[in-house]
Design a protein around this motif. Structure first.
Motif, PDB file in Angstrom:
ATOM      1  N   LEU A  56       0.832  -1.203   0.000  1.00 26.42           N
ATOM      2  CA  LEU A  56       0.000   0.000   0.000  1.00 26.42           C
ATOM      3  C   LEU A  56       0.869   1.257   0.000  1.00 26.42           C
ATOM      4  CD1 LEU A  56      -1.021  -1.947   2.752  1.00 26.42           C
ATOM      5  CD2 LEU A  56      -3.080  -0.741   2.106  1.00 26.42           C
TER       6      LEU A  56
ATOM      7  N   GLU B 118      -3.358   5.944   1.155  1.00 29.96           N
ATOM      8  CA  GLU B 118      -4.714   5.963   0.600  1.00 29.96           C
ATOM      9  C   GLU B 118      -4.879   5.093  -0.638  1.00 29.96           C
ATOM     10  OE1 GLU B 118      -6.865   9.955   1.420  1.00 29.96           O
ATOM     11  OE2 GLU B 118      -4.905  10.527   0.634  1.00 29.96           O
TER      12      GLU B 118
ATOM     13  N   ILE C 119      -4.256   1.035  -2.397  1.00 33.00           N
ATOM     14  CA  ILE C 119      -3.772  -0.335  -2.419  1.00 33.00           C
ATOM     15  C   ILE C 119      -3.134  -0.556  -3.783  1.00 33.00           C
ATOM     16  CG2 ILE C 119      -4.383  -2.770  -2.351  1.00 33.00           C
ATOM     17  CD1 ILE C 119      -6.734  -2.023  -0.528  1.00 33.00           C
TER      18      ILE C 119
ATOM     19  N   SER D  78      -8.634  -7.483   4.837  1.00 36.66           N
ATOM     20  CA  SER D  78      -8.587  -6.185   4.177  1.00 36.66           C
ATOM     21  C   SER D  78      -7.460  -5.365   4.777  1.00 36.66           C
ATOM     22  CB  SER D  78      -9.920  -5.437   4.306  1.00 36.66           C
ATOM     23  OG  SER D  78     -10.204  -5.168   5.665  1.00 36.66           O
TER      24      SER D  78
ATOM     25  N   GLU E 239      -5.679  -1.188   4.855  1.00 33.30           N
ATOM     26  CA  GLU E 239      -5.791   0.225   4.494  1.00 33.30           C
ATOM     27  C   GLU E 239      -4.571   0.974   5.011  1.00 33.30           C
ATOM     28  OE1 GLU E 239      -9.276   1.903   6.255  1.00 33.30           O
ATOM     29  OE2 GLU E 239      -8.509   1.746   8.299  1.00 33.30           O
TER      30      GLU E 239
ATOM     31  N   PRO F 208      -4.449   4.930   5.608  1.00 25.96           N
ATOM     32  CA  PRO F 208      -5.091   6.240   5.441  1.00 25.96           C
ATOM     33  C   PRO F 208      -4.079   7.374   5.376  1.00 25.96           C
ATOM     34  CG  PRO F 208      -5.317   5.468   7.698  1.00 25.96           C
ATOM     35  CD  PRO F 208      -4.707   4.340   6.921  1.00 25.96           C
TER      36      PRO F 208
ATOM     37  N   SER G  67      -1.134   2.107   9.166  1.00 22.69           N
ATOM     38  CA  SER G  67      -1.752   1.135   8.277  1.00 22.69           C
ATOM     39  C   SER G  67      -2.429   0.071   9.139  1.00 22.69           C
ATOM     40  CB  SER G  67      -0.684   0.482   7.400  1.00 22.69           C
ATOM     41  OG  SER G  67      -1.259  -0.546   6.609  1.00 22.69           O
TER      42      SER G  67
END
Lengths: 116, 109
Positions: free
Chosen positions: A49, A52, A54, A66, A68, A70, A75
């Motif tokens: 990643l 923001e 992937i 999942s 993320e 941000p 993370s």
């Protein structure tokens, strides 16, 4: 300069619960990688990643997992409805830019997930 | 990423040199050879990397065969703190570092 920080260090969950693993990359690093290590095995790539986005989730199981990263904050690797087979060490790594062929990764100490 | 072949385990006496081999017969011309090691209960840490020429740093030396199909990580004087799993990795295009199962090094006092 703090290294890659992962928390919690150990996480115990019962089958069916959710697990949230956090990773704060090194200062100035905007790229994060997640790996899983089963007992007596090597590390398996899961996801890559940027902030923001992937970029590559080819190693991530299609269901229940999942990730993320941000704009603000760490993370997160999220595992829903955990099963015993999810028990493993989960490692996060960061790099200042996309890990080019001669760039190195910096790893955290990992989160050991145990599913009862 | 291309794959590598390493012995499952090796032993060394303390304060003696250790040569950890790695075969990578399918290496491409642009693949870098990376070595990482993982101490017990810790994440991997970078050791060294190279492309064609031999490389030295404060941790180790990397000797790369002329045809690049194999390489050797050299620890000049093994210490007890060098006991770890050592991973040889080819780094080409793409986002994955393929770690394999590595070589578990035991250092005997």
């Amino acid at each position: 300069n703090a290294g890659v920080m992962q928390n919690p260090r150990h996480l115990v969950r019962r089958r069916g619960q959710e697990a949230r693993l956090r990773c704060s990359p090194m200062k100035g690093h905007s790229h994060v990688y997640w790996y899983r290590q089963l007992p007596e095995e090597g590390l398996k790539f899961m996801v890559y990643l940027q902030k923001e986005n992937i970029i590559d989730e080819s190693g991530m199981p299609k269901e229940r997992f999942s990730a993320e990263f941000p704009k603000e904050g760490p993370s997160i690797l999220r595992i829903q409805q955990v099963v015993r087979g999810d028990s493993a060490a989960y490692f996060c790594a960061s790099s200042p830019q996309e890990a080019a062929t001669n760039e190195k990764l910096f790893f955290g100490s990992g989160t050991q997930l145990s599913v009862l | 990423d291309a794959k590598t072949t390493q012995p499952n385990s090796m032993e060394s006496n303390e304060e003696e040199p250790v040569h950890l081999p790695c075969n990578h017969s399918t290496i491409s011309g642009t693949d870098y050879i990376h070595w990482y090691r993982q101490l017990p209960s810790q994440g991997p840490e970078y050791v060294i990397h190279g492309l064609t020429s031999n490389v030295n740093n404060r941790m180790a030396s990397l000797a790369i065969a002329e045809d690049r199909k194999s390489s050797t990580l050299i620890l000049h004087r093994a210490t007890l703190r060098d006991a770890a799993v050592y991973y040889c990795i080819l780094r080409g295009t793409g986002n994955q570092f393929y770690f394999g199962t590595g070589t578990s090094l035991t250092v005997i006092p």
